[in-house]
Design an enzyme around this catalytic site. Sequence first.
Site, PDB file in Angstrom:
ATOM      1  N   LYS A  19       0.859  -1.188   0.000  1.00  0.00           N
ATOM      2  CA  LYS A  19       0.000   0.000   0.000  1.00  0.00           C
ATOM      3  C   LYS A  19       0.895   1.237   0.000  1.00  0.00           C
ATOM      4  O   LYS A  19       1.765   1.389   0.870  1.00  0.00           O
ATOM      5  CB  LYS A  19      -0.844  -0.047   1.270  1.00  0.00           C
ATOM      6  CG  LYS A  19      -2.202   0.590   1.180  1.00  0.00           C
ATOM      7  CD  LYS A  19      -2.938   0.260   2.486  1.00  0.00           C
ATOM      8  CE  LYS A  19      -4.293   0.873   2.548  1.00  0.00           C
ATOM      9  NZ  LYS A  19      -4.855   0.756   3.910  1.00  0.00           N
TER      10      LYS A  19
HETATM   11  C1  E4P Z   1      -8.232   1.778   3.952  1.00  0.00           C
HETATM   12  O1  E4P Z   1      -7.471   0.988   3.446  1.00  0.00           O
HETATM   13  C2  E4P Z   1      -7.994   2.436   5.227  1.00  0.00           C
HETATM   14  O2  E4P Z   1      -7.286   1.557   6.056  1.00  0.00           O
HETATM   15  C3  E4P Z   1      -9.273   2.768   5.978  1.00  0.00           C
HETATM   16  O3  E4P Z   1     -10.415   2.383   5.254  1.00  0.00           O
HETATM   17  C4  E4P Z   1      -9.321   4.127   6.541  1.00  0.00           C
HETATM   18  O4  E4P Z   1     -10.546   4.292   7.231  1.00  0.00           O
HETATM   19  P1  E4P Z   1     -10.806   5.473   8.283  1.00  0.00           P
HETATM   20  O5  E4P Z   1     -11.028   6.738   7.531  1.00  0.00           O
HETATM   21  O6  E4P Z   1     -12.031   5.050   9.024  1.00  0.00           O
HETATM   22  O7  E4P Z   1      -9.577   5.550   9.146  1.00  0.00           O
END
Ligand code: E4P
Length: 217
Positions: free
Chosen positions: A83
């Site tokens: 990522k």
């Molecule tokens: C996606 O890969 C992220 O880990 C996640 O969905 C972020 O979510 P949040 O905005 O609730 O922290």
Amino acid sequence: MKFFVDTADVDAIRELNDLGMVDGVTTNPSLIAKSGRDIKEVTAEICEMVAGPVSAETVALDAEGMIAEGRELAKIAENITIKVPLTWDGLKACKVLSGEGRMVNVTLCFSANQALLAAKAGATFISPFIGRLDDLNLDGMELIAEIREIYDNYDFSTEILAASIRTANHMKQAALIGADVATAPPAVIKAMASHVLTDKGLDAFLKDWEKTGQKIL
Ligand code: E4P
């Protein structure tokens, strides 16, 4: 729509995985911090449990650093997805890492133009953040719809991974629009099973059953 679980909590993943609800997992530095565990150790455990892609996020800000960290994270298991953030350097890292045949999830996407760039750079997944846009009174779901239209216009193979999902309704809307994947916290996936009329109906059935004095077992 594929379901990814957005957590580094192995017990929560296991419960959903045993039900066949887990097509993959996403983690990020905040979720790793919340787990209180070592990134390589907890990610390896998740990769062993789940057959699908498991996203592990780099933390370097420059492309070279992201590429090095991505290659290191990829050593954890075959199903690691690297990522990287949607910055110019993140796009450079995406191009190199995807060119090496690795799965790349480009995260922190907040616009259709960013998603278009990620697809051009060879991203396996693009992660538009719905909830964080909604928090600013913007329409996160509209972004998913725009990306769907653009990717379909040009047959991009990059999968739309709806992220920052906060409610069961977000899951439904993402599925209606045609997101390829939605990643949600375990509590949101469980909340999809709830309905006030289910609870009310069950309560009435049980009260009537009690009146019969019968037992099934
Ligand atoms: C996606 O890969 C992220 O880990 C996640 O969905 C972020 O979510 P949040 O905005 O609730 O922290």
